[in-house]
Scaffold this active site. Structure first.
Site: not given
Ligand code: UT7
Length: 331
Positions: A258, A288, A117
């Site tokens: 980004h 993204n 990215c």
């Molecule tokens: O260019 C670089 C690319 N990468 C990035 O920029 C990613 C950077 N990270 C992020 O943007 C965030 O960490 C995410 C958007 C990927 C995730 O957000 P988060 O607030 O960090 O959520 P999390 O990973 O802590 O997940 C929270 C919950 C989990 O469930 P439990 O364990 O709390 O029961 C996940 O399983 O959300 C669940 N989850 C979803 N639920 C519904 C993960 N993905 C999804 C989804 N829909 N698509």
């Protein structure tokens, strides 16, 4: 030929995104997710998805043709083509060579550079250094991605975040001082290579029936870790480039980050003490798009008049590698 240019300027920009829109509700039919989760966690409402006939080089060539038109230049004026991508049409030849022939660029050096990215900021500095060597006059730089081809459409933690598209810029030498690409602050840390990667398809894990069964040819991410690292490295790169140039953040007319996650951008804005309305945002429309994210936003910001002549703009990115970068430009 030795032209000893004083500056490298952005002469034109262009972008292209596929017509096919996939909304969050569309994705909720594929995986266990919801519009509410995706929007509140990332700020994304929809993304563009290329069809099977449309490859990274096709999108890159379309964005590049618009950048050439915007610059008022012909294909024959281009001496350098560099593409930043993690989704090349094929491992080789380079996507840059494929774009070259699609645009009828006869005499140019062509190469791809992979910095995920952060790729567009990396190729901007590389092209700028080549132009400043005095051996070339105009460079076409492109960030283009067909991320839909490496997304695991069964993995809700990744497939909802990314989209396809391309952005391009024409960089040219200039005799004017203190304009164009003023400074870069790039960095990398391979110790964090395992937070965001695609294990299969390279020489360490070539395609085999087992690699396909094990879903190794898809993007893998530890989102929470990437989130924390992203805020840290972007803040650091932005602060360093401002300090190096004796600038205060309130002197920036526009910030092009980004476009990965609205919450990352909001945290960055608060740490840099820059109001959110100074940030150019389009991630709600495209998600993204990795290396294409900054050049698409740059093109849209220029065309919408968000960047005026003389304005100082900061571009700041992070990506797999880890890689990161900041660039300061005066249009
Ligand atoms: O260019 C670089 C690319 N990468 C990035 O920029 C990613 C950077 N990270 C992020 O943007 C965030 O960490 C995410 C958007 C990927 C995730 O957000 P988060 O607030 O960090 O959520 P999390 O990973 O802590 O997940 C929270 C919950 C989990 O469930 P439990 O364990 O709390 O029961 C996940 O399983 O959300 C669940 N989850 C979803 N639920 C519904 C993960 N993905 C999804 C989804 N829909 N698509």
């Amino acid at each position: 030929m030795s032209l000893a240019p004083r500056s490298v300027v952005i002469k034109g920009t262009g972008s292209y995104t596929p017509a096919n829109i996939k909304t969050n509700d569309d994705l909720a039919k594929l995986v266990d997710t919801s519009n509410e989760w995706i929007f509140t966690r990332s700020g994304i409402k929809e993304r563009r998805i290329a069809d099977e006939t449309e490859n990274t080089s096709d999108m890159g060539a379309k964005a590049a043709a618009r950048a050439l038109e915007n610059a008022g230049l012909e294909a024959s004026d281009i001496d350098i083509v560099i593409v930043a991508t993690i989704t090349p049409d094929m491992p080789f030849p380079s996507t840059a060579c494929l774009v070259q022939t699609k645009l009828g660029i006869a005499n140019a050096i062509c190469m791809d550079i992979e910095a995920a990215c952060s790729g567009f900021l990396y190729i901007m500095e590389v092209a700028s250094a080549l132009l400043k060597s005095g051996s070339y006059r105009n460079a076409l730089i492109i960030g283009a991605e067909k991320l839909s081809s490496i997304l695991d459409w069964q993995d809700r933690t990744t497939c909802v975040l990314f989209g396809d598209g391309a952005g391009a810029a024409i960089l040219s030498i200039s005799d004017e001082a203190d304009v164009g690409l003023l400074d870069f602050q790039l960095g990398a840390d391979g110790a964090n290579s395992d937070v965001l990667f695609m294990p299969g398809g390279g020489c360490s894990q070539p395609a085999t029936p087992a690699s396909i069964d094990n879903r190794l040819h898809y993007l893998k991410m530890r989102g929470r870790e990437v989130f924390k690292l992203a805020v840290k490295v972007m803040e650091q790169a932005a602060k360093e480039i401002l300090e190096q140039n004796e600038l205060k953040s309130d002197q920036l007319a526009c910030v092009i980050p980004h476009q990965a996650n609205m919450r990352i951008i909001e945290l960055l804005a608060s740490r840099l003490e820059i109001p959110m309305d100074r940030f150019y945002l389009n991630l709600d429309k495209y998600g993204n798009t990795s290396a294409a994210s900054i050049p698409i936003a740059l093109d849209e910001a220029r065309r919408e008049g968000r960047i005026q002549s003389g304005d100082l703009t900061l571009m700041v990115a992070f990506g797999a590698g880890l890689t990161w970068g900041a660039a300061l430009i005066r249009c």
